[in-house]
Design an enzyme around this catalytic site. Structure first.
Site, PDB file in Angstrom:
ATOM      1  N   THR A  17       0.715  -1.025  -0.021  1.00 16.14           N
ATOM      2  CA  THR A  17      -0.093  -0.013   0.115  1.00 16.14           C
ATOM      3  C   THR A  17       0.802   1.279  -0.078  1.00 16.14           C
ATOM      4  O   THR A  17       0.534   2.593  -0.588  1.00 16.14           O
ATOM      5  CB  THR A  17      -0.940   0.138   1.247  1.00 16.14           C
ATOM      6  N   SER A  62       1.430  -7.509  -1.311  1.00 18.78           N
ATOM      7  CA  SER A  62       2.087  -8.686  -0.390  1.00 18.78           C
ATOM      8  C   SER A  62       1.350  -9.901  -0.470  1.00 18.78           C
ATOM      9  O   SER A  62       1.817 -10.975  -0.117  1.00 18.78           O
ATOM     10  CB  SER A  62       2.736  -8.354   0.796  1.00 18.78           C
ATOM     11  N   SER A  63      -0.182 -10.048  -0.928  1.00 17.11           N
ATOM     12  CA  SER A  63      -0.694 -11.177  -0.889  1.00 17.11           C
ATOM     13  C   SER A  63       0.017 -12.220  -1.989  1.00 17.11           C
ATOM     14  O   SER A  63      -0.296 -13.516  -1.935  1.00 17.11           O
ATOM     15  CB  SER A  63      -2.280 -11.010  -1.442  1.00 17.11           C
ATOM     16  N   ASP A  94       0.175  -7.195   4.361  1.00 18.13           N
ATOM     17  CA  ASP A  94      -0.768  -8.304   4.718  1.00 18.13           C
ATOM     18  C   ASP A  94       0.081  -9.624   5.072  1.00 18.13           C
ATOM     19  O   ASP A  94      -0.325 -10.375   5.908  1.00 18.13           O
ATOM     20  CB  ASP A  94      -1.432  -8.579   3.561  1.00 18.13           C
ATOM     21  N   THR A 169       2.625 -10.278  14.313  1.00 15.60           N
ATOM     22  CA  THR A 169       1.477 -10.798  13.693  1.00 15.60           C
ATOM     23  C   THR A 169       0.749  -9.696  13.197  1.00 15.60           C
ATOM     24  O   THR A 169       0.597  -8.668  14.030  1.00 15.60           O
ATOM     25  CB  THR A 169       0.542 -11.632  14.712  1.00 15.60           C
ATOM     26  N   THR A 280      -0.375 -22.369  19.711  1.00 16.81           N
ATOM     27  CA  THR A 280      -1.487 -21.811  20.056  1.00 16.81           C
ATOM     28  C   THR A 280      -2.240 -21.159  19.176  1.00 16.81           C
ATOM     29  O   THR A 280      -1.848 -20.385  18.531  1.00 16.81           O
ATOM     30  CB  THR A 280      -1.684 -21.318  21.411  1.00 16.81           C
ATOM     31  N   CYS A 282      -4.265 -18.683  20.303  1.00 17.13           N
ATOM     32  CA  CYS A 282      -4.321 -17.595  21.063  1.00 17.13           C
ATOM     33  C   CYS A 282      -3.143 -16.512  20.390  1.00 17.13           C
ATOM     34  O   CYS A 282      -2.246 -17.125  19.964  1.00 17.13           O
ATOM     35  CB  CYS A 282      -3.784 -17.471  22.476  1.00 17.13           C
TER      36      CYS A 282
HETATM   37  N1  ASP Z   1      -2.533  -5.409   0.542  1.00 11.91           N
HETATM   38  C1  ASP Z   1      -1.467  -4.795   0.751  1.00 11.91           C
HETATM   39  C2  ASP Z   1      -0.379  -5.514   0.877  1.00 11.91           C
HETATM   40  O1  ASP Z   1      -0.091  -6.187   1.786  1.00 11.91           O
HETATM   41  C3  ASP Z   1      -1.770  -3.959   2.097  1.00 11.91           C
HETATM   42  C4  ASP Z   1      -0.684  -3.189   2.800  1.00 11.91           C
HETATM   43  O2  ASP Z   1       0.272  -3.119   2.015  1.00 11.91           O
HETATM   44  O3  ASP Z   1      -0.815  -2.890   3.772  1.00 11.91           O
HETATM   45  O4  ASP Z   1       0.387  -5.401  -0.117  1.00 11.91           O
END
Ligand code: ASP
Length: 344
Positions: A17, A62-63, A94, A169, A280, A282
């Site tokens: 982003t 990053s997905s 992400d 995380t 876990t 959690c």
């Molecule tokens: N979808 C974006 C990514 O992970 C979200 C971000 O950059 O925060 O590339």
């Protein structure tokens, strides 16, 4: 003539982003090129370091990151290691904790800072969090004491806090505080002053040479236990062809149902040579196998104790250990040992 002693920092722009703009036709966010990003932050020229940059072509959301991209980042750091005092990796939030955890394992004997950062809003946005995240990350990467880097590990800087990357995380998809590290305190905090908590920083082993591991074995999976998990689902997962290791996300302190079929399925898989790690569900706290009756069976069948490791660090540690051909007899012991400060 005076020598330029300013630290050299390499910015590795992978996407995310931070460098995105709105596509006029669809209204969706898409990545734009790195020079445009730099033009948006003229403040970078005021920093006490020399900044150079390399960029992924094309930049990625990053997905779309995978272990091959992790290896590209590792290779970039390896080939530039001698010429730079620190590295800042701009990355989408992400999967940032996965990439940064993976890099912590891939970069053995790291003695220079590798700081991951990104942002929730694009750099051109009026209310962006990108500028502070980027500027402070560069300052942290450039921090030196008597010519030695203060941070000597892979960190993740977001919303005023520097964390050990393999402890983080992503916890929020919209707040500026997108990350947390519930089982390890921040390494530094930025306010009016930049406070570094030296007692929590990992010290590099002296005179050890950087060793870069680029091979990650992806024959791994994650299974989150839930009430109603049935035998057919569990057996299907455990019988995935070539699956070598599984992160089992259990309840609370590492607990799972005590039904016979479930314990038998897991035991058969372990007997076949599968590595099963108990982590876990959690976000904070630790697995303590044997604390409750509901984890005694897992302990007895030699399920690996993930202790307080995050799922992100567990899955990337598995890929790293499998990629390094760790022997099956040593696998459990090595996994249960903290290699990069990722667990107790
Ligand atoms: N979808 C974006 C990514 O992970 C979200 C971000 O950059 O925060 O590339």
């Amino acid at each position: 003539m005076t020598m330029d002693k300013k630290p050299n920092i390499l910015l590795i722009y992978t996407g995310g982003t931070i460098g995105m703009v709105k596509d006029y036709e669809s209204g969706a966010l898409k990545a734009f090129d790195f020079n445009t990003l730099l033009k948006n932050i003229p403040e970078l020229n005021q920093l006490e370091c020399n900044i150079e940059s390399v960029s992924f072509e094309p930049p990625l959301d990053s997905s779309n990151m995978n272990p091959e991209h992790w290896a590209t980042i590792a290779a970039l750091i390896e080939s530039n290691y001698a010429n730079y005092e620190g590295f800042v990796v701009l990355h989408g939030s992400d999967t940032m904790s996965y990439t940064a955890s993976a890099l912590s394992f891939m970069l053995e004997n790291l003695s220079k800072p590798v700081i991951f950062t990104g942002s929730q809003l694009p750099i051109g946005d009026l209310r962006t969090d990108a500028k502070e995240n980027l500027i402070t990350s560069i300052q942290i990467a450039a921090l030196q004491e008597k010519g030695v880097s203060v941070i000597q590990e892979v960190g993740l800087y977001f919303e005023y806090k520097l964390y050990r990357a393999n402890r983080t995380t992503k916890i929020n998809a919209e707040q500026f505080q997108a990350f947390n590290s519930l089982n390890y305190p921040p390494l530094a905090e930025s306010g009016v002053h930049l406070k570094v908590y030296k007692e929590y920083i990992k010290k590099a082993k002296p005179r050890k040479k950087l060793k870069v591991h680029k091979l990650m074995d992806t024959n791994v999976a994650i299974l989150k236990i839930f009430p109603g998990l049935n035998e057919s689902v569990l057996t299907s997962v455990l019988n995935i062809p070539n699956l070598k290791a599984l992160v089992l996300e259990t309840y609370g302190a590492g607990n799972a149902p005590t039904e016979k079929w479930l314990l038998n399925c897991l035991k058969n898989a372990i007997d076949r040579g599968m590595h099963i790690v108990n982590v876990t569900q959690c976000s904070g706290g630790s697995v303590i196998m044997g604390q409750y009756v509901t984890s005694k069976g897992l302990k007895k069948m030699q399920v690996i104790n993930g202790k307080d490791i995050t799922t992100e660090a567990a899955i990337t540690k598995l890929m790293y250990l499998l990629g390094s051909n760790v022997s099956s007899t040593m696998f459990k012991t090595i996994f249960e040992t903290s290699l990069r400060g990722e667990m107790r």
